[in-house]
Structure formats: structure tokens, C-alpha cells
Motif scaffolding. Structure first.
Motif, PDB file in Angstrom:
ATOM      1  N   LEU A  28      -1.276   4.207  -1.151  1.00 13.56           N
ATOM      2  CA  LEU A  28      -0.686   4.548   0.368  1.00 13.56           C
ATOM      3  C   LEU A  28       0.302   3.528   0.455  1.00 13.56           C
ATOM      4  CD1 LEU A  28      -3.812   5.664   2.491  1.00 13.56           C
ATOM      5  CD2 LEU A  28      -1.753   7.247   1.532  1.00 13.56           C
ATOM      6  N   PRO A  29       1.495   3.744   1.231  1.00 18.04           N
ATOM      7  CA  PRO A  29       2.232   2.573   1.451  1.00 18.04           C
ATOM      8  C   PRO A  29       1.735   1.535   2.582  1.00 18.04           C
ATOM      9  CG  PRO A  29       3.253   4.680   2.529  1.00 18.04           C
ATOM     10  CD  PRO A  29       2.209   5.059   1.570  1.00 18.04           C
ATOM     11  N   ALA A  30       1.743   0.512   2.326  1.00 17.54           N
ATOM     12  CA  ALA A  30       1.189  -0.575   3.272  1.00 17.54           C
ATOM     13  C   ALA A  30       2.102  -0.732   4.568  1.00 17.54           C
ATOM     14  CB  ALA A  30       1.407  -2.048   2.449  1.00 17.54           C
ATOM     15  N   PRO A  31       1.204  -0.971   5.606  1.00 15.96           N
ATOM     16  CA  PRO A  31       1.911  -1.045   6.901  1.00 15.96           C
ATOM     17  C   PRO A  31       2.751  -2.224   6.656  1.00 15.96           C
ATOM     18  CG  PRO A  31      -0.548  -1.288   7.215  1.00 15.96           C
ATOM     19  CD  PRO A  31      -0.206  -1.324   5.461  1.00 15.96           C
ATOM     20  N   LYS A  32       3.796  -2.375   7.742  1.00 15.29           N
ATOM     21  CA  LYS A  32       4.964  -3.148   7.822  1.00 15.29           C
ATOM     22  C   LYS A  32       4.465  -4.598   7.981  1.00 15.29           C
ATOM     23  CE  LYS A  32       8.401   0.021   9.472  1.00 15.29           C
ATOM     24  NZ  LYS A  32       9.307   0.348  10.708  1.00 15.29           N
ATOM     25  N   ALA A  33       3.392  -4.814   8.727  1.00 14.14           N
ATOM     26  CA  ALA A  33       2.787  -6.009   9.018  1.00 14.14           C
ATOM     27  C   ALA A  33       2.213  -6.867   7.651  1.00 14.14           C
ATOM     28  CB  ALA A  33       1.492  -5.874   9.832  1.00 14.14           C
ATOM     29  N   SER A  34       1.635  -6.120   6.697  1.00 16.84           N
ATOM     30  CA  SER A  34       1.179  -6.528   5.536  1.00 16.84           C
ATOM     31  C   SER A  34       2.224  -7.079   4.615  1.00 16.84           C
ATOM     32  CB  SER A  34       0.152  -5.847   4.885  1.00 16.84           C
ATOM     33  OG  SER A  34       0.859  -4.638   4.196  1.00 16.84           O
ATOM     34  N   ILE A  35       3.427  -6.144   4.425  1.00 15.87           N
ATOM     35  CA  ILE A  35       4.481  -6.294   3.590  1.00 15.87           C
ATOM     36  C   ILE A  35       5.213  -7.838   4.014  1.00 15.87           C
ATOM     37  CG2 ILE A  35       6.778  -5.700   3.119  1.00 15.87           C
ATOM     38  CD1 ILE A  35       5.616  -2.766   3.261  1.00 15.87           C
ATOM     39  N   THR A  36       5.769  -7.916   5.200  1.00 13.69           N
ATOM     40  CA  THR A  36       6.213  -9.043   5.590  1.00 13.69           C
ATOM     41  C   THR A  36       5.338 -10.107   5.845  1.00 13.69           C
ATOM     42  OG1 THR A  36       5.392  -8.572   8.312  1.00 13.69           O
ATOM     43  CG2 THR A  36       7.612  -7.960   7.478  1.00 13.69           C
ATOM     44  N   THR A  37       3.956 -10.018   5.760  1.00 13.07           N
ATOM     45  CA  THR A  37       2.848 -11.127   5.600  1.00 13.07           C
ATOM     46  C   THR A  37       3.066 -11.656   4.257  1.00 13.07           C
ATOM     47  OG1 THR A  37       1.462 -10.298   7.321  1.00 13.07           O
ATOM     48  CG2 THR A  37       0.460 -11.765   5.957  1.00 13.07           C
ATOM     49  N   SER A  38       3.029 -10.664   3.157  1.00  8.57           N
ATOM     50  CA  SER A  38       3.112 -10.988   1.781  1.00  8.57           C
ATOM     51  C   SER A  38       4.402 -11.704   1.416  1.00  8.57           C
ATOM     52  CB  SER A  38       3.135  -9.847   1.112  1.00  8.57           C
ATOM     53  OG  SER A  38       3.002  -9.999  -0.527  1.00  8.57           O
ATOM     54  N   TRP A  39       5.523 -11.492   2.194  1.00  7.07           N
ATOM     55  CA  TRP A  39       6.770 -12.108   1.844  1.00  7.07           C
ATOM     56  C   TRP A  39       6.628 -13.374   2.542  1.00  7.07           C
ATOM     57  CZ3 TRP A  39       9.842 -13.629   6.106  1.00  7.07           C
ATOM     58  CH2 TRP A  39      11.103 -14.334   5.593  1.00  7.07           C
ATOM     59  N   LYS A  40       5.972 -13.647   3.863  1.00  2.04           N
ATOM     60  CA  LYS A  40       5.679 -15.065   4.451  1.00  2.04           C
ATOM     61  C   LYS A  40       5.091 -15.991   3.392  1.00  2.04           C
ATOM     62  CE  LYS A  40       6.373 -13.467   9.058  1.00  2.04           C
ATOM     63  NZ  LYS A  40       5.611 -13.102  10.281  1.00  2.04           N
ATOM     64  N   TRP A  41       3.809 -15.332   2.691  1.00  2.00           N
ATOM     65  CA  TRP A  41       3.161 -16.167   2.014  1.00  2.00           C
ATOM     66  C   TRP A  41       3.788 -16.600   0.828  1.00  2.00           C
ATOM     67  CZ3 TRP A  41      -1.084 -18.763   2.606  1.00  2.00           C
ATOM     68  CH2 TRP A  41      -1.910 -18.534   3.629  1.00  2.00           C
ATOM     69  N   SER A  42       4.815 -15.847   0.209  1.00  2.00           N
ATOM     70  CA  SER A  42       5.720 -16.237  -1.048  1.00  2.00           C
ATOM     71  C   SER A  42       6.475 -17.330  -0.650  1.00  2.00           C
ATOM     72  CB  SER A  42       6.175 -14.910  -1.330  1.00  2.00           C
ATOM     73  OG  SER A  42       7.340 -14.638  -0.559  1.00  2.00           O
ATOM     74  N   LEU A  43       6.737 -17.860   0.590  1.00  2.00           N
ATOM     75  CA  LEU A  43       7.682 -18.789   0.772  1.00  2.00           C
ATOM     76  C   LEU A  43       6.951 -20.077   0.717  1.00  2.00           C
ATOM     77  CD1 LEU A  43       9.308 -17.503   4.263  1.00  2.00           C
ATOM     78  CD2 LEU A  43      10.450 -17.194   1.712  1.00  2.00           C
ATOM     79  N   ALA A  44       5.759 -20.406   0.735  1.00  2.00           N
ATOM     80  CA  ALA A  44       5.055 -21.462   0.555  1.00  2.00           C
ATOM     81  C   ALA A  44       5.150 -22.073  -0.892  1.00  2.00           C
ATOM     82  CB  ALA A  44       3.569 -21.534   1.390  1.00  2.00           C
ATOM     83  N   PRO A  45       4.716 -21.278  -1.705  1.00  2.19           N
ATOM     84  CA  PRO A  45       4.814 -21.767  -3.169  1.00  2.19           C
ATOM     85  C   PRO A  45       6.248 -21.795  -3.515  1.00  2.19           C
ATOM     86  CG  PRO A  45       3.511 -19.579  -3.150  1.00  2.19           C
ATOM     87  CD  PRO A  45       4.168 -19.816  -1.730  1.00  2.19           C
TER      88      PRO A  45
END
Length: 129
Positions: A28-45
């Protein structure tokens, strides 16, 4: 445990599959919040890999003519330019993700790829010091 470029790279590589485990198994497509959360987490590394690359390049001969100083070395001016370019790209990503949340999935993958590439450059630089 001492943090060496090799242990940093191994930790980074072992974390990447965990960060996307939910995306790979879910049909199932992920909710918008989890997609943007994943993107935010990718900024730290991404930021950490850029800092690691700056640390590994400082004072060495720079092959990129856009970053090379007047004597062909990576210095303060090069580091400021690299940080500014990274911050600018993150800012552009933020504006695009804010307008089009579905684009966060693509930027997450781009950020992880850039993290791996930049970390590889840093590991190489530390190995030739």
C-alpha cells in the motif's frame, strides 16, 4: 569504539536497508507523513557525509576546479562553497517536497546515493593521507 572512515561507512551501509524496510515490504502507498519523514531522515547522513568529505579533503590537492583554491588545494573557501552548495540543494529539495510531497520518495533515494558516493570519496581521501 574508535570511529574510522571504514566503520562509519559500514554503519552507514548497514542503516540504509533499515531506513527503507517499510517501503520495500509494503504494497500500500505510504502515508504522506512517513514519506516526508523518510526524506527528513535522509538529510542527516547527507550532511554528515559532506562534513566527513570536507574533513578528509582539507589541505589536500583538489581535483574539482570549482572547489580548488588559488593554489589548487581544498581550504576554507572550498569548504564554505561546499557547505553552501549542499545547503542550497537541501533548500531546493525542501521547497519541492513542500509543494509536491510525493517527490520526497525520489529525493530520499537521491540523498542516500549522494551519501554513499560522498562517503566513498572521504574514505578514499583518508586512505591516501
Amino acid at each position: 569504539m574508535k570511529l574510522t572512515p571504514t566503520t562509519f561507512l559500514l554503519a552507514l551501509v548497514s542503516f540504509v536497508p533499515l531506513a527503507h524496510a517499510g517501503e520495500l515490504t509494503s504494497e500500500l502507498p505510504a502515508p504522506k507523513a512517513s514519506i516526508t519523514t523518510s526524506w527528513k531522515w535522509s538529510l542527516a547522513p547527507l550532511a554528515a557525509s559532506q562534513a566527513l568529505d570536507i574533513t578528509s579533503s582539507y589541505g589536500m590537492r583538489e581535483l574539482n576546479p570549482l572547489l580548488a583554491g588559488s593554489r589548487g588545494q581544498f581550504g576554507i573557501q572550498s569548504a564554505v562553497l561546499k557547505v553552501g552548495a549542499t545547503a542550497g540543494l537541501i533548500g531546493i529539495e525542501y521547497l519541492i517536497v513542500k509543494a509536491h510531497p510525493a517527490s520526497a520518495r525520489i529525493f530520499t533515494k537521491v540523498n542516500w546515493a549522494a551519501t554513499a558516493l560522498t562517503t566513498g570519496f572521504a574514505v578514499h581521501n583518508f586512505s591516501i593521507r
